[in-house]
Design an enzyme around this catalytic site. Sequence first.
Site, short mmCIF file in Angstrom:
data_model
loop_
_atom_site.label_atom_id
_atom_site.label_comp_id
_atom_site.label_asym_id
_atom_site.label_seq_id
_atom_site.Cartn_x
_atom_site.Cartn_y
_atom_site.Cartn_z
N HIS A 157 9.83 2.36 1.83
CA HIS A 157 10.39 3.41 0.99
C HIS A 157 11.49 4.17 1.71
O HIS A 157 11.84 5.28 1.33
CB HIS A 157 9.30 4.38 0.52
CG HIS A 157 8.08 3.70 0.01
ND1 HIS A 157 6.99 3.42 0.81
CD2 HIS A 157 7.80 3.19 -1.21
CE1 HIS A 157 6.08 2.76 0.10
NE2 HIS A 157 6.54 2.62 -1.12
S1 FES Z 1 8.33 4.69 3.85
FE1 FES Z 1 6.63 4.35 2.58
S2 FES Z 1 5.27 3.27 3.88
FE2 FES Z 1 6.97 3.69 5.17
#
Ligand code: FES
Length: 192
Positions: A157
Amino acid sequence: MQDETVSTDHSAEPTRRDFLYLTTGVAAAVGAAAVAWPFIDQMQPDASTLALSTVEVDVSSLEPGMSLTVKWRGKPVFIRNRTEQEIEAAKQVPLSDLKDPEARNENLPASAPATDVDRSAGEGKENWLVMIGVCTHLGCIPLGQSGEFGGWFCPCHGSHYDTAGRIRKGPAPENMAIPLFEFTSDTVVRIG
Ligand code: FES
């Protein structure tokens, strides 16, 4: 407590707990170990054994700029011999710029600030960073020497960590955790 040593000796028969692969720069030298990972991974001791275990890692082959990953209690632990530039870059960051100002270092009091030295193995060993290689957002394993701050990048993410493993950008709420560890000699670190 159960100690175990991770060796890079290719002549030795791999044991069920020889979890080791090296990242950038030395992958070719330990190709056999890297290939063996998925196979060995399926032969883990059960959870109760893992919970008690410590792991001893010989880091003598890690030049500055090299890392290795060991598996400890079911999690990857990144061990990085940081370069002068990486240490300097982390030292330059004011604490007020940090998203998480706490060291998250089990070897220090919970109130310890996330200075570079408190994230590292300490005075005189600031080149060594030993941390659990799990993104504090939802648990992916970040990629090393990536992202906007030259540390680690979690592609799940988009979390960016700096060269001290501190969260700098993205959804992860905390710096990557530093486990209990100790250098038992100049070249051996015991985790756990
Ligand atoms: S940014 Fe979501 S698990 Fe690493």
